[in-house]
Design a protein around this motif. Structure first.
Motif, PDB file in Angstrom:
ATOM      1  N   VAL A  92       0.842  -1.202   0.000  1.00  0.00           N
ATOM      2  CA  VAL A  92       0.000   0.000   0.000  1.00  0.00           C
ATOM      3  C   VAL A  92       0.876   1.250   0.000  1.00  0.00           C
ATOM      4  N   VAL A  93       1.859   1.289   0.874  1.00  0.00           N
ATOM      5  CA  VAL A  93       2.742   2.458   0.967  1.00  0.00           C
ATOM      6  C   VAL A  93       3.475   2.681  -0.349  1.00  0.00           C
ATOM      7  N   VAL A  94       3.979   1.609  -0.956  1.00  0.00           N
ATOM      8  CA  VAL A  94       4.709   1.732  -2.226  1.00  0.00           C
ATOM      9  C   VAL A  94       3.790   2.240  -3.335  1.00  0.00           C
ATOM     10  N   VAL A  95       2.571   1.712  -3.409  1.00  0.00           N
ATOM     11  CA  VAL A  95       1.627   2.155  -4.442  1.00  0.00           C
ATOM     12  C   VAL A  95       1.291   3.631  -4.262  1.00  0.00           C
ATOM     13  N   VAL A  96       1.059   4.054  -3.033  1.00  0.00           N
ATOM     14  CA  VAL A  96       0.746   5.464  -2.772  1.00  0.00           C
ATOM     15  C   VAL A  96       1.923   6.353  -3.143  1.00  0.00           C
ATOM     16  N   LEU A  97       3.123   5.970  -2.741  1.00  0.00           N
ATOM     17  CA  LEU A  97       4.301   6.775  -3.076  1.00  0.00           C
ATOM     18  C   LEU A  97       4.548   6.816  -4.581  1.00  0.00           C
ATOM     19  N   LEU A  98       4.359   5.704  -5.259  1.00  0.00           N
ATOM     20  CA  LEU A  98       4.516   5.685  -6.712  1.00  0.00           C
ATOM     21  C   LEU A  98       3.484   6.578  -7.395  1.00  0.00           C
ATOM     22  N   ALA A  99       2.250   6.511  -6.930  1.00  0.00           N
ATOM     23  CA  ALA A  99       1.202   7.352  -7.516  1.00  0.00           C
ATOM     24  C   ALA A  99       1.530   8.831  -7.315  1.00  0.00           C
ATOM     25  N   LEU A 100       1.949   9.182  -6.132  1.00  0.00           N
ATOM     26  CA  LEU A 100       2.307  10.581  -5.881  1.00  0.00           C
ATOM     27  C   LEU A 100       3.511  10.996  -6.724  1.00  0.00           C
ATOM     28  N   TRP A 101       4.478  10.126  -6.836  1.00  0.00           N
ATOM     29  CA  TRP A 101       5.688  10.460  -7.606  1.00  0.00           C
ATOM     30  C   TRP A 101       5.347  10.613  -9.098  1.00  0.00           C
ATOM     31  N   LEU A 102       4.602   9.662  -9.636  1.00  0.00           N
ATOM     32  CA  LEU A 102       4.314   9.676 -11.072  1.00  0.00           C
ATOM     33  C   LEU A 102       3.341  10.784 -11.477  1.00  0.00           C
ATOM     34  N   PHE A 103       2.330  11.021 -10.648  1.00  0.00           N
ATOM     35  CA  PHE A 103       1.253  11.920 -11.059  1.00  0.00           C
ATOM     36  C   PHE A 103       1.389  13.341 -10.515  1.00  0.00           C
ATOM     37  N   TRP A 104       2.167  13.534  -9.461  1.00  0.00           N
ATOM     38  CA  TRP A 104       2.205  14.861  -8.847  1.00  0.00           C
ATOM     39  C   TRP A 104       3.613  15.464  -8.829  1.00  0.00           C
ATOM     40  N   TRP A 105       4.631  14.644  -8.606  1.00  0.00           N
ATOM     41  CA  TRP A 105       5.973  15.185  -8.476  1.00  0.00           C
ATOM     42  C   TRP A 105       6.825  14.935  -9.705  1.00  0.00           C
ATOM     43  N   GLY A 106       6.420  14.014 -10.568  1.00  0.00           N
ATOM     44  CA  GLY A 106       7.262  13.576 -11.680  1.00  0.00           C
ATOM     45  C   GLY A 106       7.223  14.441 -12.894  1.00  0.00           C
TER      46      GLY A 106
END
Length: 106
Positions: A92-106
């Motif tokens: 769960v933590v990895v999916v949330v961090l990946l989503a934030l990285w890809l969609f908001w910070w990337g």
């Protein structure tokens, strides 16, 4: 005067208190990601209705997919114990961090 010894019987289905905060944290993250997916989808609908630029297809598809993955992993974590639940929570933590990285910070 005689006394009887009280026997305590364990209730079936009772979970240990260990790991409770981890389940709470990962559950909050999964629910937050699901809420974010709903907001992004709503922004897409509003922007389409108004003819304004809005989130692209990448965001409109990626957020719900990430939310479903996180919620599925959280459901798995809630129904298991021990290391399996811990690993599912880490997913769960990895999916949330990946989503934030890809969609908001990337």
């Amino acid at each position: 005067m005689s006394t009887e010894e009280l026997q305590v019987v364990a209730v079936e289905g009772e979970r240990p208190r260990r790991g409770r905060w981890w389940r709470g944290l990962t559950g909050s993250l999964a629910a937050g990601l699901a809420g974010l997916a709903v907001i992004v989808l709503g922004a897409g609908v509003v922007s389409a209705l108004l003819g304004a630029p809005g989130p692209g297809v990448w965001l409109l598809v990626g957020h719900p997919v990430a939310a479903v993955l996180a919620l599925a992993a959280q459901r798995f974590a809630d129904r298991r114990d021990g290391a399996v639940a811990g690993v599912a929570g880490a997913v769960v933590v990895v999916v949330v961090l990946l989503a934030l990285w890809l969609f908001w910070w990337g």
